[in-house]
Motif scaffolding. Structure first.
Motif, short mmCIF file in Angstrom:
data_model
loop_
_atom_site.label_atom_id
_atom_site.label_comp_id
_atom_site.label_asym_id
_atom_site.label_seq_id
_atom_site.Cartn_x
_atom_site.Cartn_y
_atom_site.Cartn_z
N SER A 1 0.85 -1.19 0.00
CA SER A 1 0.00 0.00 0.00
C SER A 1 0.89 1.24 0.00
O SER A 1 2.07 1.17 0.32
N GLY A 2 0.28 2.36 -0.34
CA GLY A 2 1.03 3.61 -0.34
C GLY A 2 1.66 3.90 1.02
O GLY A 2 2.81 4.30 1.10
N ALA A 3 0.90 3.67 2.09
CA ALA A 3 1.40 3.95 3.43
C ALA A 3 2.59 3.05 3.78
O ALA A 3 3.59 3.51 4.33
N ASP A 4 2.46 1.76 3.47
CA ASP A 4 3.56 0.83 3.74
C ASP A 4 4.82 1.25 2.99
O ASP A 4 5.91 1.26 3.54
N CYS A 5 4.64 1.58 1.72
CA CYS A 5 5.78 1.96 0.89
C CYS A 5 6.43 3.24 1.40
O CYS A 5 7.65 3.35 1.43
N ARG A 6 5.60 4.21 1.83
CA ARG A 6 6.17 5.46 2.33
C ARG A 6 7.00 5.22 3.58
O ARG A 6 8.08 5.78 3.75
N ARG A 7 6.49 4.35 4.47
CA ARG A 7 7.25 4.02 5.68
C ARG A 7 8.58 3.38 5.31
O ARG A 7 9.62 3.69 5.88
N HIS A 8 8.53 2.48 4.35
CA HIS A 8 9.72 1.76 3.91
C HIS A 8 10.74 2.74 3.31
O HIS A 8 11.93 2.66 3.59
N VAL A 9 10.25 3.67 2.51
CA VAL A 9 11.12 4.67 1.89
C VAL A 9 11.81 5.52 2.95
O VAL A 9 12.99 5.80 2.87
N GLN A 10 11.04 5.93 3.98
CA GLN A 10 11.63 6.74 5.04
C GLN A 10 12.76 5.98 5.72
O GLN A 10 13.81 6.54 6.02
N LYS A 11 12.53 4.68 5.95
CA LYS A 11 13.54 3.86 6.60
C LYS A 11 14.78 3.74 5.71
O LYS A 11 15.91 3.92 6.16
N LEU A 12 14.56 3.45 4.43
CA LEU A 12 15.67 3.29 3.49
C LEU A 12 16.47 4.57 3.34
O LEU A 12 17.70 4.56 3.35
N ASN A 13 15.76 5.71 3.22
CA ASN A 13 16.46 6.98 3.06
C ASN A 13 17.21 7.37 4.33
O ASN A 13 18.28 7.97 4.27
N ALA A 14 16.65 7.01 5.49
CA ALA A 14 17.34 7.28 6.75
C ALA A 14 18.62 6.46 6.84
O ALA A 14 19.67 6.96 7.24
N MET A 15 18.52 5.20 6.45
CA MET A 15 19.70 4.33 6.46
C MET A 15 20.74 4.84 5.47
O MET A 15 21.93 4.87 5.75
N ARG A 16 20.26 5.30 4.31
CA ARG A 16 21.15 5.84 3.30
C ARG A 16 21.87 7.08 3.84
O ARG A 16 23.07 7.25 3.67
N GLY A 17 21.12 7.94 4.54
CA GLY A 17 21.71 9.14 5.13
C GLY A 17 22.77 8.79 6.16
O GLY A 17 23.84 9.39 6.20
N ALA A 18 22.47 7.80 6.99
CA ALA A 18 23.42 7.38 8.02
C ALA A 18 24.69 6.83 7.37
O ALA A 18 25.80 7.10 7.83
N LYS A 19 24.51 6.05 6.30
CA LYS A 19 25.66 5.50 5.60
C LYS A 19 26.54 6.58 5.01
O LYS A 19 27.75 6.52 5.09
N MET A 20 25.91 7.60 4.42
CA MET A 20 26.67 8.68 3.80
C MET A 20 27.44 9.45 4.86
O MET A 20 28.59 9.81 4.66
N GLU A 21 26.81 9.68 6.01
CA GLU A 21 27.50 10.38 7.10
C GLU A 21 28.68 9.56 7.58
O GLU A 21 29.74 10.09 7.88
N GLU A 22 28.46 8.25 7.66
CA GLU A 22 29.51 7.35 8.09
C GLU A 22 30.70 7.43 7.14
O GLU A 22 31.84 7.51 7.56
N GLN A 23 30.40 7.41 5.85
CA GLN A 23 31.45 7.48 4.84
C GLN A 23 32.19 8.80 4.94
O GLN A 23 33.41 8.85 4.83
N GLU A 24 31.45 9.88 5.14
CA GLU A 24 32.08 11.19 5.26
C GLU A 24 32.97 11.24 6.49
O GLU A 24 34.08 11.72 6.44
N ALA A 25 32.45 10.71 7.59
CA ALA A 25 33.23 10.69 8.83
C ALA A 25 34.51 9.87 8.60
O ALA A 25 35.59 10.24 9.08
N HIS A 26 34.38 8.79 7.87
CA HIS A 26 35.51 7.92 7.59
C HIS A 26 36.55 8.67 6.74
O HIS A 26 37.74 8.61 7.00
N THR A 27 36.05 9.41 5.75
CA THR A 27 36.95 10.18 4.88
C THR A 27 37.71 11.20 5.70
O THR A 27 38.92 11.35 5.55
N TRP A 28 37.00 11.89 6.58
CA TRP A 28 37.64 12.90 7.40
C TRP A 28 38.71 12.32 8.30
O TRP A 28 39.73 12.92 8.52
N SER A 29 38.43 11.11 8.82
CA SER A 29 39.39 10.54 9.77
C SER A 29 40.70 10.16 9.08
O SER A 29 41.68 9.87 9.73
#
Length: 78
Positions: free
Chosen positions: A48-76
């Motif tokens: 359903s639209g609601a299920d998919c939107r929840r899933h997208v939020q989770k995926l994009n949040a994980m993606r954001g965390a990964k990118m921050e992690e990579q940036e932090a790694h680059t800086w270190s």
């Protein structure tokens, strides 16, 4: 049977964002963020639209965390 709209989670190959799109017969869609037209290559979830939107939020949040992690790694490295 009532026609419940099917939605699925797709990911833009250009800007890498996950988003919800309506399932259509045509395997083409365009990104809501960067407007890139593309073929449906992979589906990251469907429901359903609601299920998919929840899933997208989770995926994009994980993606954001990964990118921050990579940036932090680059800086270190410096």
């Amino acid at each position: 049977p009532d026609m419940v709209q099917d939605f699925h989670v797709v990911r833009c190959f250009r800007c890498q964002s996950f988003q919800v799109q309506q399932v259509k017969k045509a395997k083409k869609w365009s990104c809501k963020l960067c407007g890139e037209k593309q073929s449906l290559l992979k589906e990251f979830g469907r429901g359903s639209g609601a299920d998919c939107r929840r899933h997208v939020q989770k995926l994009n949040a994980m993606r954001g965390a990964k990118m921050e992690e990579q940036e932090a790694h680059t800086w270190s490295l410096w």
